[in-house]
Design a protein around this motif. Sequence first.
Motif, PDB file in Angstrom:
ATOM      1  N   THR A  55      58.220  -9.708  49.154  1.00 55.70           N
ATOM      2  CA  THR A  55      59.022  -9.696  47.899  1.00 55.70           C
ATOM      3  C   THR A  55      59.264 -11.378  47.710  1.00 55.70           C
ATOM      4  N   PRO A  80      61.875  -9.023  42.930  1.00 61.61           N
ATOM      5  CA  PRO A  80      62.951  -8.541  43.423  1.00 61.61           C
ATOM      6  C   PRO A  80      63.383  -7.636  42.435  1.00 61.61           C
ATOM      7  N   ARG A  81      63.118  -7.481  41.045  1.00 63.67           N
ATOM      8  CA  ARG A  81      63.542  -6.548  40.197  1.00 63.67           C
ATOM      9  C   ARG A  81      62.765  -5.377  40.258  1.00 63.67           C
ATOM     10  N   ALA A  84      64.418  -3.593  43.345  1.00 71.20           N
ATOM     11  CA  ALA A  84      65.530  -3.091  43.070  1.00 71.20           C
ATOM     12  C   ALA A  84      65.384  -1.822  42.241  1.00 71.20           C
ATOM     13  N   GLU A  85      64.558  -1.740  41.294  1.00 71.49           N
ATOM     14  CA  GLU A  85      64.397  -0.545  40.552  1.00 71.49           C
ATOM     15  C   GLU A  85      63.696   0.850  41.152  1.00 71.49           C
ATOM     16  N   ALA A  87      64.298   0.979  44.399  1.00 72.93           N
ATOM     17  CA  ALA A  87      65.529   1.358  45.577  1.00 72.93           C
ATOM     18  C   ALA A  87      66.446   2.201  44.934  1.00 72.93           C
ATOM     19  N   VAL A  88      66.880   1.844  43.574  1.00 72.51           N
ATOM     20  CA  VAL A  88      67.973   2.865  42.793  1.00 72.51           C
ATOM     21  C   VAL A  88      67.208   4.031  42.591  1.00 72.51           C
TER      22      VAL A  88
END
Length: 134
Positions: A55, A80-81, A84-85, A87-88
């Motif tokens: 990443t 990272p975005r 993160a998306e 992961a959510v």
Amino acid sequence: GFMAGPRSAVYHCTKAAIKSFSVSLSYELQKISKKQSKQKNSWGVSVSCICPGATVTGFGQAASCDNALVFQTPLCTSTPRFVAEQAVHAGLLGLPLVVPGAVNKLLVFVLPLLPQNICNFVMFTMWGSFADLF
């Protein structure tokens, strides 16, 4: 966490331990939640292990491996975005294990099918720099 990591053995070992722990804990919590929901007292807690691969953060530089091929090959890295998306999304769905990115998914599927020496060569090469190739 999915394969051995020559040049970064301890790092890969800890990733494997965290992946195993997370997936196990996720399963245990699902069993407890199902048992609790029958009693109308569900905790609603889940665990998702996100395995993003390389990443684009400050990690490579901080670990003195920012010249490694894995960080220099655009198809092998995620933002990272994006991570993160993913992961959510995984957390909301209660998925126990998520591997963001098509190339990462392919590697996780294909590399274990190959002989260990080939996997070691691939990982050793990817964690080296372009200069190491020549």
